[in-house]
Every structure is written in C-alpha cells, then in structure tokens.
Design a protein around this motif. Sequence first.
Motif, mmCIF file in Angstrom:
data_model
loop_
_atom_site.group_PDB
_atom_site.id
_atom_site.type_symbol
_atom_site.label_atom_id
_atom_site.label_comp_id
_atom_site.label_asym_id
_atom_site.label_seq_id
_atom_site.Cartn_x
_atom_site.Cartn_y
_atom_site.Cartn_z
ATOM 1 N N GLN A 1 0.824 -1.206 0.000
ATOM 2 C CA GLN A 1 0.000 0.000 0.000
ATOM 3 C C GLN A 1 0.861 1.262 0.000
ATOM 4 N N GLU B 1 1.030 4.202 -2.927
ATOM 5 C CA GLU B 1 0.796 5.597 -2.581
ATOM 6 C C GLU B 1 1.962 6.476 -3.023
ATOM 7 N N LEU C 1 -5.211 0.815 -5.568
ATOM 8 C CA LEU C 1 -5.249 0.820 -4.103
ATOM 9 C C LEU C 1 -6.530 0.192 -3.548
#
Length: 456
Positions: free
Chosen positions: A104, A108, A136
């Motif tokens: 994750q 990002e 995501l």
Amino acid sequence: LQLWHLMLSRLEAGDLIYHARTDLYELLRLLLRRAELGSTLFDSTLGQPPAQQLALWQELQHRTTTWALLCVCEPPVGGDGVVLRDTCAELFAVLYFRLPLFAQAVLEALQSSDVLEAVVPEYRGLAFNLDCADDLPALAERSFDCHPPLDWRRLLQQPAAPHLSSGADNEPECFAQLRKVLRYPAWRQRLRRRGQLFCRFFFEWMSVVCNSMEPSTPPHFFAWARLPGFKTMLTCLFVEIKNTTVMRYTEPLVQLTNEVLRCTHFHSVLTKIVFGKCSVHDVRCVSTTLNLMNSWMSSLLHRLQTDGKRSREMGDGTPVSQPLLRSTFDFPFFFSAIDVLLTSEHAQVLTKTLEFLYRHFDLLPENQANQLRLNFIRNYMPRLQLHWSPAVRRFFAHLNVFRLELPCSWSLHQSGEQPVTSGTVASSTDGHPAEEGVEACHELPSPLASDFALSR
C-alpha cells in the motif's frame, strides 16, 4: 531463519566493511529465494508451520523491509553502488506481495498526480484500461487472490501472527518501527522519481510474478491487469519513456522494457513511443532507437526459442510465447516509420535500417512480410541498388537475396533447433538478454559472413 536473523543483525549494526556487506547482500538475496522461506512455507498441503517459526518469519520480514527502506533513505558510507540498489529492489519486489502494508505504501508513493492524470495515446486500451486509480482499492479489497501463489494472507492471518492493523495493542517493536519508516518521505521521493531503483524494482516485480506461474503458462496469457499495482507501475514506465530522450535511457530502463515485453501486447506501444521521439535527421538518435528495437526483437526471438524447446521437451503441446509479432502490433505505423527512414539520403541511416530489417525480417508474419516486399519493389529497389554508397548497396543486396526473395523464418532454425542467424544477443545468467544501456547496446556482428557460408 536463524541464518537470516544473524545476517540481518550484522547489517542493522552497520559495523561491516564494504566487501563483507556486499557478500551479505548476495547471501540475503540467495536465502530469500529458497523454497523453505517461500513456496514451501506457503504450501498448505505440507501442514501449518509451527507458531513460533511463523512468528519469527513475520518478524524477520518486517525487519528486512525496515532495513531496506532505511538504506534507500540513508545509504551507508560509500553507497555500496548498484549492489545495494539491486538488493533493495529485489527485497522490495518479494516483500510487496507478502506485506500488504508495504504494498500500500509503495502504491501511494508511485501514484503521483502526473501518473494518475497520465495520457498515453499510444496505448489506446490495447489490452485493458490503463486507469490505475483503482489499484489501491483493489489491493485493500482482494489483495492478490487472482493469483493464489502470490496471496500470502493465509499466513499473515494466522492466530500466532501479531495483528497488523494500525493501533493494535501490544504490537511488536519491529512492526511499529516499520510503520514509522513507511512514513519517511525520502524513500517515497526516490521511487517517485522513477529512476534506476524504480526500474530495478519493477523488473524484479515482474520476475517474481513470472517465476510463480506454471511452466506451461506463457506470461502473455496471464491477467496482469488484475494484479494490484501493475497498472500503476506500467503507467510510470510509459511516462518515464515518454519524458526521457531515447539516448538518455539508462541500462535498468532498457532491461525493464525487455522484461515488460514478456507481455507482448506492449510491443506496439513501446515501438510507437520510441519512434515518435526519433528524428530521421539525427543519425545518433536513429542508431540508438534501432539498437533498442534490436534488443526488443532479439528478446522476442529468445523467448520463442526457449518456449519452443520447453514445449518439445514436455511433449504435451503446451502453448509457447507469441511466435511472431502479435496481431495487435501496429504494422501500418511500423511500416510508415521504416518508409521515413528509407527515404533518408544519409548512408548511415539507410545502412542501419537495412541491417535492422535483415536481422528481424523473419519475425514478421507472412502477410506483413509480403507487404514489405511489395513496398521495396515499388518504391526502393532501383534507388537502393544504384545508391552511391557501397555499404548501402551491399546491405540491400543481402537483404534482397537472403530475406526478401525467400520465405519467412527459413533462417531461424537449422535441423529444426539451432538458429543460423546472428540476430540474437548474448544472454545473461538469468536467461534474459544482456543490456548495457541504450547508447551502449552492443552492435551485433555482421551477418554477411554466415550468409556467404550458406550460399556456398
């Protein structure tokens, strides 16, 4: 696990000399490739691993991720060069699938505004929608359940494993430390620059996925778009290629493009991008572009020969990688680019173009090869036969005799196995074509000698 713990402790201490560190980097990479820490531990048919062993395995993964991120943020004195870079990239690729929290954070970091808003007209929905905004949510919702060998949630959800959610009570120190380091901006900025670390990470990421497939499944049959993160990293690659001049492509970037072309849908996209950045009046740019195309075509031929050999050895009629350029390849654009190069008056541009066609003519499907033959007869035959440059006349004569006037693929195999053309490049130890960067792409030896031998 004890060996892993020992090596990681010495690396965390930071008291080793350069040669000792580089040796430990290599040992750590070899250790994590072992089945005992990978597929064997993952295989539920062998029974559940002991709770204490599983907890130590998870702790070492978190500590390893933390150490690699800190090395990217603050490299040791001396930097340790490409050895540390490649080690961190391989660790990131492996741990991306095993630690959802890390995956994750990587997505990002990569999903900057220019990536989310990127427009790649050369793609045009070729195989799937390139919109990466859903990566995501897909990671949070289903992780990697589309490809079970990469879905490690079963082990992460064991009762013996500490809870990984934010704010969990009694969270181990290594877990809390990883959460803290994941918020550091330094490693995020370095990945977001899409430099050599990103290229090596994406390269190793593709290798992890390909190595997890069954031998009978060619990569271009795999549903890549269902893996959370693939569309994000692919978009980053396209943006980097479009924003960088061809002559400034780095070695890791060239290697990455060859690895991405395991999924042969993208051959046409990359060809359009690099040809669109090339000027026929810039000899150096033309030479560099065709060198890059040489490496892509040679990789295609290498995979064809490897998969053909595997299919014969297995004897079960398993599919092989796309034997020729796919039907999705934009042949009209490719032929128009070749036309532009052939209309040049510069002898070096003409020689380089003829050499490129000579080496890879046999990869064309027969219908497209006939179009190219007809184009030469109608537009270029007299001009090239009577060209003022002896090199152009000589190269065109050999292209005409040994390619245009003969059926496609006649030179690819001798006795059904060994190729007689010199259109393949040297391979590295991992089976992929060795690259030295675009400008340093080695010139392949002239095929004229072998053709004279064949003619005799």
